[in-house]
Motif scaffolding. Sequence first.
Motif, PDB file in Angstrom:
ATOM      1  N   ASN A  49       0.823  -1.209   0.000  1.00  0.00           N
ATOM      2  CA  ASN A  49       0.000   0.000   0.000  1.00  0.00           C
ATOM      3  C   ASN A  49       0.855   1.256   0.000  1.00  0.00           C
ATOM      4  O   ASN A  49       0.537   2.240  -0.677  1.00  0.00           O
ATOM      5  N   ALA A  53       0.926   4.330  -2.547  1.00  0.00           N
ATOM      6  CA  ALA A  53       0.813   5.705  -2.055  1.00  0.00           C
ATOM      7  C   ALA A  53       1.949   6.559  -2.608  1.00  0.00           C
ATOM      8  O   ALA A  53       1.744   7.704  -3.039  1.00  0.00           O
ATOM      9  N   THR A  56       1.337   7.325  -6.209  1.00  0.00           N
ATOM     10  CA  THR A  56       0.353   8.395  -6.354  1.00  0.00           C
ATOM     11  C   THR A  56       1.016   9.749  -6.174  1.00  0.00           C
ATOM     12  O   THR A  56       0.800  10.679  -6.971  1.00  0.00           O
ATOM     13  N   THR A 112      -1.191  11.114   0.844  1.00  0.00           N
ATOM     14  CA  THR A 112      -0.558   9.889   0.347  1.00  0.00           C
ATOM     15  C   THR A 112       0.477   9.355   1.327  1.00  0.00           C
ATOM     16  O   THR A 112       0.396   8.212   1.771  1.00  0.00           O
ATOM     17  N   GLN A 116      -1.856   7.595   3.821  1.00  0.00           N
ATOM     18  CA  GLN A 116      -1.765   6.332   3.084  1.00  0.00           C
ATOM     19  C   GLN A 116      -2.771   6.184   1.948  1.00  0.00           C
ATOM     20  O   GLN A 116      -3.102   5.074   1.541  1.00  0.00           O
ATOM     21  N   PHE A 117      -3.273   7.304   1.405  1.00  0.00           N
ATOM     22  CA  PHE A 117      -4.138   7.213   0.232  1.00  0.00           C
ATOM     23  C   PHE A 117      -3.323   6.679  -0.933  1.00  0.00           C
ATOM     24  O   PHE A 117      -2.274   7.229  -1.271  1.00  0.00           O
ATOM     25  N   ALA A 118      -3.798   5.611  -1.564  1.00  0.00           N
ATOM     26  CA  ALA A 118      -2.965   4.918  -2.555  1.00  0.00           C
ATOM     27  C   ALA A 118      -3.758   4.491  -3.775  1.00  0.00           C
ATOM     28  O   ALA A 118      -3.547   3.414  -4.323  1.00  0.00           O
ATOM     29  N   TRP A 135      -6.790   3.130   3.918  1.00  0.00           N
ATOM     30  CA  TRP A 135      -7.083   4.549   4.100  1.00  0.00           C
ATOM     31  C   TRP A 135      -8.591   4.710   4.231  1.00  0.00           C
ATOM     32  O   TRP A 135      -9.366   3.851   3.806  1.00  0.00           O
TER      33      TRP A 135
END
Length: 651
Positions: A49, A53, A56, A112, A116-118, A135
């Motif tokens: 992950n 992230a 991204t 990100t 942890q936005f992935a 996330w």
Amino acid sequence: MTNELDRRVAKRLALRYVVASTVILAASGLLGMVLRWSQAVPDARVGDNFWYAMMTAHGLGTFVGWAAFAVMGLSWWVLYAVGFPTRGFGLAMARLTYWLMALGVLGVVVTTLIMQFAASWVFLYPLSFAGQGEWGAWATAIFSFSVLLVGLSIVTWGLGILHTVLNRTALHAVSGNIFRRYGISMGWGYLWPKAFATNPRPVPYAVIPLAVIGLDMIIATLPLAGLLVWQILQAPGWVGETDVLLAKNILWWFGHPVVYLLLFPAVAVYYWLIPRYAGRQLVAGNVIAIAWTVAVIANVLVWAHHVYLDYPDGTLQAQINTAMQPMTFSLVLPSALSLYSLAFTIYKSRFRWTPASTALFLGLVGWLLSGLSGIVNATIAFDVIVHNTLWIVGHFHHMAMLNIGLLIFGAVYALLPELTGKALYSERMAWVHVWTTFLAGMTVFGIWLVQGLDGAPRRFSVLPEGYDTLTRVSLPFVIVLGLVQVLFFWNVFQTLRGRAGAAAFDDRGIPVPAAPRDSSIAAAEGGLVLAVVVLALAAAVGGFLVGRATADEEAPVVPTETTPPSEAGGDVANGKLVFASEPCGSCHTLADAGASGAVGPSLDGNPNLTEAYVIDRVTNGLGQMPAYGGLLTEAEIADVAAYVVSASETP
């Protein structure tokens, strides 16, 4: 007419954009090195992950935060230099653009690397909401808001550009009609001099691509802004889901023109700087106006070539896709004519070869080569083969780094003395930086093209082991490509400090190299260059040896709890993870996975589903269903088949 105040305003705008974008390049470029290192060295792999992230953050950071932001800033100085000062409303938009972009990029970094936005740098809907516990909704909402700020910065930049290029005085327009003025800014005066009359001079060529992209980006970005607002409202549950394929079409309605947000301002810089170094006017410039007329229309109508594989044959969208193919080819026209014009401007001229002009020339080479690989992507029969492979990554990086990137480096080396009044710190460093960037980049991106043709999938944190050899071969060149940028950062930093003294210029306005420093300083500078290259190679060779050694060792067996295997041997729990990690849910409906795709058949309660049937379809594909036999292992395919059959039978 311009004045000293206009000059100071343009200087400050260009410097602020370029310095901020250079900082973003340093951070996002480091992430790119870590991504490839993680793929090449098993013992150094980051979590899946976090890898996505970083991807991204790296994608948005380098593409928009560096490349787009830099050429957007250079545009203000180019416009001033050709007699189009930025004033009033246009200046307010230029300043607002800077802050919107800076805040948007900061939000992307926070969501990100910290939250942890992935969901991939293209954040395909509804992937943003499929966090799988990695996330949450807040991360999706804040990320969407951050990208919205970036999108709004593009809109404000477009408004500022249009306000500046439509200035009647700067255009020398005879008519005050705004539509005629826009036609003049598009170069139509070269084609129809009476209808789009100017006095005493026609529009400078550098203005034309900026007039095109200023309008196109406003048209392309506003629908995306609506989609992002919807995502922000959906995150807390205030609105429901929207149609997946509609969302994807909206995304690519923006996603294709944003590529030209990099290219068209870069072309404006080429149109302005190449004649300066050649000591002559742009060759065949009048013909360019025809190409840009095609571009302003086609640029916002070719989005569908990004979704060639999303629709089955016989549908309306499939027919639109077919129409997109020749329309995409029509966009070759402005590139081909521009390359022709620029090449013959250089040909048999008194071209002045400096690090800056060499970077510009190599950028033209990168433009040509990346355009040729882009024709492959635009051809439906070929795109079916290469679409989800590293071929796309190679093409994309080739265009962004070896066309736009080298243009930015060349423009910075050429214009930094002009913007600061300070001589470039070291031409020697600039020479090493430009050539190493080109050669290492050609190698790395060429390897990606080769891996793509061999079926290596893109957006995989861990590539199938059959691709490990070339991945490790590329690693030394990736590290060299990344570390040589230190020379660029150091050169810019020392120039801003004025370490080489005041700038001087020749009769063409080309910066004159600073007076040679004493031999001890030159030796130290050479030692620094050598040390950077040696350390890069040492680290790369060490990484290669570690990766090769660990690849030959058997991984320790760690007992884990798994769900009981199905009758065919598939692990249902792992199959659910595979289903979520692949774009299965964008095409199929499966309630247990929260998937509601409408392209392929629904998987809920489907009596035809057996594990053998699913394994065959996933492995070999059929129609619009791609074959995953070369992308997933046999165990992963068995696992996802077990999960699909199990979930389908769940009442």
